[in-house]
Scaffold this motif. Structure first.
Motif, short mmCIF file in Angstrom:
data_model
loop_
_atom_site.label_atom_id
_atom_site.label_comp_id
_atom_site.label_asym_id
_atom_site.label_seq_id
_atom_site.Cartn_x
_atom_site.Cartn_y
_atom_site.Cartn_z
N LEU A 89 40.40 32.41 41.16
CA LEU A 89 40.60 33.85 40.95
C LEU A 89 39.41 34.50 40.24
CD1 LEU A 89 44.37 33.87 39.90
CD2 LEU A 89 43.39 34.43 42.13
N LEU A 90 38.65 33.70 39.50
CA LEU A 90 37.48 34.25 38.81
C LEU A 90 36.46 34.80 39.81
CD1 LEU A 90 36.88 31.58 36.02
CD2 LEU A 90 37.99 33.81 35.81
N ILE A 91 36.43 34.26 41.03
CA ILE A 91 35.45 34.71 42.02
C ILE A 91 35.63 36.19 42.32
CG2 ILE A 91 34.66 34.43 44.41
CD1 ILE A 91 35.55 31.51 44.23
N TYR A 93 36.38 38.11 37.84
CA TYR A 93 35.59 37.95 36.63
C TYR A 93 34.31 38.77 36.71
CZ TYR A 93 33.06 35.70 32.81
OH TYR A 93 32.36 35.45 31.66
N SER A 94 33.87 39.28 35.56
CA SER A 94 32.62 40.04 35.47
C SER A 94 31.71 39.40 34.44
CB SER A 94 32.89 41.50 35.08
OG SER A 94 33.63 42.17 36.08
N LEU A 95 30.47 39.18 34.83
CA LEU A 95 29.49 38.63 33.90
C LEU A 95 29.14 39.67 32.85
CD1 LEU A 95 27.08 36.91 36.46
CD2 LEU A 95 28.95 35.86 35.17
N PHE A 96 29.10 39.24 31.58
CA PHE A 96 28.79 40.15 30.46
C PHE A 96 29.76 41.34 30.43
CE2 PHE A 96 24.76 38.51 32.29
CZ PHE A 96 24.47 37.57 31.31
N ALA A 97 30.97 41.11 30.96
CA ALA A 97 32.02 42.14 31.00
C ALA A 97 31.58 43.39 31.75
CB ALA A 97 32.44 42.51 29.57
N THR A 98 30.59 43.25 32.61
CA THR A 98 30.06 44.41 33.34
C THR A 98 29.84 44.13 34.82
OG1 THR A 98 28.94 45.20 31.35
CG2 THR A 98 28.21 46.13 33.45
N LEU A 99 29.18 43.00 35.12
CA LEU A 99 28.72 42.72 36.48
C LEU A 99 29.70 41.78 37.19
CD1 LEU A 99 26.41 43.12 38.52
CD2 LEU A 99 25.34 41.07 37.55
N ALA A 155 40.60 37.00 48.88
CA ALA A 155 41.72 36.19 48.40
C ALA A 155 41.70 36.06 46.89
CB ALA A 155 41.67 34.81 49.05
N ALA A 156 40.50 35.87 46.32
CA ALA A 156 40.39 35.74 44.87
C ALA A 156 40.68 37.06 44.16
CB ALA A 156 39.00 35.23 44.50
N ARG A 157 40.44 38.15 44.83
CA ARG A 157 40.66 39.46 44.22
C ARG A 157 42.15 39.84 44.23
NH1 ARG A 157 37.23 43.96 46.97
NH2 ARG A 157 35.58 42.60 46.14
N VAL A 158 42.82 39.65 45.36
CA VAL A 158 44.22 40.09 45.47
C VAL A 158 45.20 39.02 45.02
CG1 VAL A 158 43.64 41.66 47.33
CG2 VAL A 158 44.44 39.37 47.89
#
Length: 352
Positions: A187-189, A192-198, A265-268
């Motif tokens: 699910l991180l794919i 998840y956001s790198l540095f809480a931004t990207l 799939a990882a997003r939804v």
């Protein structure tokens, strides 16, 4: 003796002036052709920012890139097949089937992310390979071959679950209940956001863009791909294997479509049977807009990424302005027509 009125003769200064004015018109046309998409993109961003200042917040801009990442990845695959003179209509179905395959692998087969991702990517590559066999070996026209594959996959993805979406607790056709769950690392794919931004999906989009740009624009293989699309016979006579080049193009397209399905799939977090609805048309639109970027008038990966961002900015801005959803496809189509007409219209006029 016949005389010539000196006043009727053009002076050197006036000739140079007229020549300079005449040179400015083609130069202006060339500038507009090269920057048409970026000019329109800049105007849209300015207009949306004036109407809704929150549009330029970093969070919203990252949201736009995250939303277009899948379309850009699929569009890059379409671009590679266009380079060899082909066209892949099955990418939307491959992406949707990959969503279902990833969900089924984890929820029914209890696989983790390290087994699921390679399995799904291999599935996409296999579909691309079958497409290439139909097109290269059996001589089926690319549109017909990939259209048939699209219908095949659209039906195949529904059979294992009897047409139901896949989520935890899924009741299988035999009456048993699936006890697996999505791997949190998978699910991180999509979340998840790198540095809480990207967002990770944006990073994947950038990696795909860079790798394919280097492959298509800076290597011999890339030059041969475009040569195959331009003149297949001449490329073959030059000693290159057009069969392998076309196979490579369709395998890349299928693999990238599967990568897009993994991101979805990882997003939804579920296997939605309707997840690939608009992916085909949006990715094709991005690839076609890419023709107009920098006046290249040919498939190019960076142009496709720019085209995907262009469409994403447009749809996000319309959404923030509360435009009715049923008008978005019309506006998207109108802008696409305008961008291409501006590019090719100026090109035709300047060549006269």
């Amino acid at each position: 003796m016949t005389t010539i009125d000196e006043e009727a003769l053009p002076t050197a200064g006036s000739t140079a002036q007229n020549h300079g004015q005449g040179a400015r018109v083609p130069a202006l046309g060339s500038f507009l052709r090269a920057g048409a998409v970026f000019i329109l993109l800049g105007l849209m961003m300015i207009g949306f920012t004036i109407a809704q200042p929150a549009f330029v917040n970093i969070g919203n801009l990252m949201s736009i890139l995250q939303a277009v990442s899948v379309v850009a990845i699929l569009g890059a695959g379409v671009t590679v097949t266009l380079a060899v003179g082909g066209f892949d209509l099955s990418i939307g179905a491959v992406a949707a089937s990959s969503v279902m395959a990833a969900s089924y692998a984890m929820i029914v087969w209890h696989l983790d992310v390290f087994a699921t991702v390679p399995l799904v990517l291999a599935f996409g590559a296999a579909v691309g390979f079958v497409n290439s066999l139909l097109i290269v070996r059996l001589r089926v026209p690319d549109l017909l071959a990939t259209l048939a594959m699209m219908f095949l996959l659209s039906g195949l993805q529904l059979i294992p679950t009897a047409g139901r979406s896949i989520s935890a607790g899924l009741v299988l056709p035999d009456g048993s209940k699936a006890t697996g769950a999505y791997d949190p690392a998978f699910l991180l794919i999509g979340r998840y956001s790198l540095f809480a931004t990207l967002p990770v999906s944006v990073v994947l989009m950038a990696i795909v863009a860079v790798v394919l740009f280097v492959l298509t624009e800076r290597t011999r293989i890339g030059r041969l791909l475009f040569a195959t699309g331009g003149n297949e016979v001449a490329t073959r006579l030059a000693g290159a294997s057009t069969t392998r080049l076309k196979t490579l193009a369709y395998v890349i397209s299928g693999t990238l479509a599967s990568l897009g399905g993994i991101v979805i799939a990882a997003r939804v977090g579920r296997g939605d049977v309707s997840s690939g609805g608009s992916l085909l048309m949006d990715s094709v639109a991005a690839a076609l807009i890419g023709f107009a970027v920098l006046n290249l008038r040919r498939p190019n990966v960076l142009g496709t990424i720019a085209g995907a961002v262009f469409v994403g900015v447009l749809l996000n801005g319309l959404t923030m302005l509360n435009a009715p959803y049923y008008t978005q496809d019309f506006v998207k189509g109108a802008v696409l027509v305008g961008a291409l007409a501006l590019t090719y219209g100026f090109g035709r006029n300047s060549d006269r």
